[in-house]
Design an enzyme around this catalytic site. Structure first.
Site, mmCIF file in Angstrom:
data_model
loop_
_atom_site.group_PDB
_atom_site.id
_atom_site.type_symbol
_atom_site.label_atom_id
_atom_site.label_comp_id
_atom_site.label_asym_id
_atom_site.label_seq_id
_atom_site.Cartn_x
_atom_site.Cartn_y
_atom_site.Cartn_z
ATOM 1 N N SER A 192 1.128 -0.682 -0.186
ATOM 2 C CA SER A 192 -0.163 0.148 -0.118
ATOM 3 C C SER A 192 0.728 1.087 0.112
ATOM 4 O O SER A 192 1.636 1.161 0.272
ATOM 5 C CB SER A 192 -1.401 0.166 1.209
ATOM 6 O OG SER A 192 -0.031 0.288 2.272
ATOM 7 N N LYS A 193 0.344 2.620 -0.167
ATOM 8 C CA LYS A 193 0.671 3.281 -0.014
ATOM 9 C C LYS A 193 2.102 3.448 1.038
ATOM 10 O O LYS A 193 3.404 4.510 0.927
ATOM 11 C CB LYS A 193 -0.320 4.892 0.171
ATOM 12 C CG LYS A 193 -0.754 5.343 -1.525
ATOM 13 C CD LYS A 193 -2.071 6.203 -0.712
ATOM 14 C CE LYS A 193 -2.095 6.166 -2.578
ATOM 15 N NZ LYS A 193 -3.012 7.513 -3.043
ATOM 16 N N ARG A 194 1.376 3.145 2.284
ATOM 17 C CA ARG A 194 2.178 3.363 3.285
ATOM 18 C C ARG A 194 3.863 2.425 3.635
ATOM 19 O O ARG A 194 5.044 3.291 4.082
ATOM 20 C CB ARG A 194 1.862 2.723 4.827
ATOM 21 C CG ARG A 194 1.558 1.557 4.531
ATOM 22 C CD ARG A 194 0.296 1.316 5.758
ATOM 23 N NE ARG A 194 -0.134 -0.352 5.814
ATOM 24 C CZ ARG A 194 0.533 -1.446 6.520
ATOM 25 N NH1 ARG A 194 1.786 -0.833 7.072
ATOM 26 N NH2 ARG A 194 0.298 -2.778 6.683
#
Length: 464
Positions: A238-240
């Site tokens: 994910s973006k994290r």
């Protein structure tokens, strides 16, 4: 040998992300390796979520990565009549049937099964009713009552599913639209696709699709399901984790061949080699060395690979790639020859085109826009200015055409020696005057690159 025809089939419900991009790259490389064809299909039948801006972004991302495809782009939204033709064929051959079960009825049965702790399977209650077409009726495929669905996955090996784990799947919804599995089979078969590489989240779809292939009498392609890319914590990417859309990596100043190199290595290997150019990948890539275990995404490793590719390019190759990023900094009246001289000074010091453009800013800024870092400005004491004045006088004596690295180096060295100084007593103030910064490349190389006149004007600005 059957001609290798692969495809990539994204849905335009968002930008192209690295998981999809890697699948596209694998499919493209396989086709290129065997002198086959790579096709592109946009699966845009989710009319609520599909957007033209995402289609445009996907196409732009593919073009930036260099993933050229054969023929026209296929859009599923324009092929609804084709899908319905094949559904009607299955109905006419008694391989499919009309189902009057409503979504509400199916949901009630699903909840009932859940309450009993059982998996829900459609019980086929409409299969023997010989229903005619009716308002709100769906169409289901008749699957065999017993047996196994087997296929030899190019990545995972032999996979077998008992048909009792499946049910008579819907192939046309009550609203008349085809389901995903039906459309995919019709498309791949009619497009001549011989190898389907995709993420392993599609493994569960493959037995269902094989049953549709068999019902329609289509030749099945080879299937290969690659593990998904995970974050460093082994969780879904994910973006994290630092993952972005492909178009964002372009904006960040990455080179497309570097991103291709990195993504291919996330799931494929050739010995211990880390760095590949695109032609090497085409020559070496086959499905034999696709990994069966998920790879972890590492932004730092991607940055390192990008830096290696950036450093391997000539100034002439980098110049057209840099223009966009220089323009964003307002440096749109620059001198191409000056940039070509400066690029080699900064290539070893940066990781991206954004960093390279930013590094070039001091050298390309006009005199009135040259800014000084606080640490650099602190060098401009009375003593520092005295040394700048003395250096300026010596540099003025160098012939304009002979203002090269050896001449500048000798001039600075002579001043240091004649005045019993150390370079650290001269270099920092000279660098501060020329670049406004406290660090950077070799001063003689920088001064030679920007030229005698520019060098003297920058020193003069501090002395005024």
């Amino acid at each position: 040998m059957t001609k290798v025809i692969t495809r990539f089939a994204p849905s335009p419900t968002g930008h192209l992300h690295i998981g999809g991009a890697r699948t596209a790259i694998f499919s493209w490389l396989l086709a290129k390796h065997f002198n086959g064809e790579f096709l592109l299909r946009i699966e845009d039948t989710d009319f609520e979520r599909s957007k033209q801006e995402y289609t445009d972004s996907i196409l732009a991302s593919m073009a930036w990565l260099g993933l050229t495809w054969s023929g026209e782009t296929i859009y599923q939204s324009k092929r609804l009549a084709v899908y319905n033709e094949y559904v009607d064929k299955l109905l006419s051959e008694n391989k499919a049937y009309w189902c009057k079960c409503t979504p509400q009825e199916l949901e009630a049965r699903r909840e009932e099964a859940k309450a009993k702790g059982e998996a829900f399977h459609y019980d086929g209650r409409c299969r023997s009713l010989n229903l005619e077409k009716g308002e709100g009726y769906a169409v289901r495929l008749k699957i065999p009552s017993s047996g196994m669905v087997r296929f030899d996955d190019l990545v995972k090996g032999q996979i077998a599913i008992d048909v009792n784990e499946l049910d008579d799947m819907v192939i046309r919804r009550a609203d008349g639209t085809p389901t995903y599995n039906l459309a995919v089979v019709v498309d791949d078969a009619t497009m001549g696709v011989s190898v389907v590489l995709r993420g392993d989240d599609h493994v569960s779809n493959t037995p269902k699709q094989i049953l549709i292939y068999e019902a329609l009498g289509f030749k099945q392609p080879q299937f290969g399901h690659v593990p998904m890319i995970l974050g460093a914590d082994r969780q879904k990417l994910s973006k994290r984790h630092g993952a972005k859309a492909v178009i964002d990596y372009k904006e960040d100043g990455l080179l497309p061949e570097a991103l291709v190199n990195y993504l291919v290595r996330l799931g494929w290997s050739h010995g211990d080699q880390e760095l590949f150019n695109t032609q090497e990948l085409i020559e070496l890539f086959t499905t034999d060395h696709l990994n069966n275990s998920a790879a972890g995404f590492d932004p730092e490793k991607l940055l390192w690979i990008n830096a290696q590719h950036l450093r391997s390019k000539s100034p002439e190759e980098l110049y057209p790639l840099l223009e966009e990023f220089l323009n964003k900094l307002g440096l749109n009246t620059f001198d191409k020859e000056l940039i070509l001289r400066l690029i080699p000074l900064y290539q070893p010091r940066v990781n991206t085109l954004v960093e390279l453009a930013e590094a070039l800013r001091p050298a390309l800024s006009s005199l009135d826009k040259l800014e000084y870092e606080p640490k650099a400005a602190a060098q401009f004491s009375d003593e520092g200015k005295m040394r700048l004045k003395a250096l300026s006088d010596l540099l003025t004596q160098i012939d304009d055409k002979g203002f090269d690295v050896p001449a500048v180096e000798n001039c600075i060295h002579k001043y240091v020696e004649d005045n019993s100084l150390k370079f650290k007593q001269v270099g920092p103030v000279l660098r501060a005057a020329l670049t406004g910064q406290s660090g950077g490349p070799s001063l003689p190389e920088f001064m030679s690159a920007i030229g005698k006149n520019n060098t003297l004007l920058r020193i003069k600005k501090v002395l005024l």
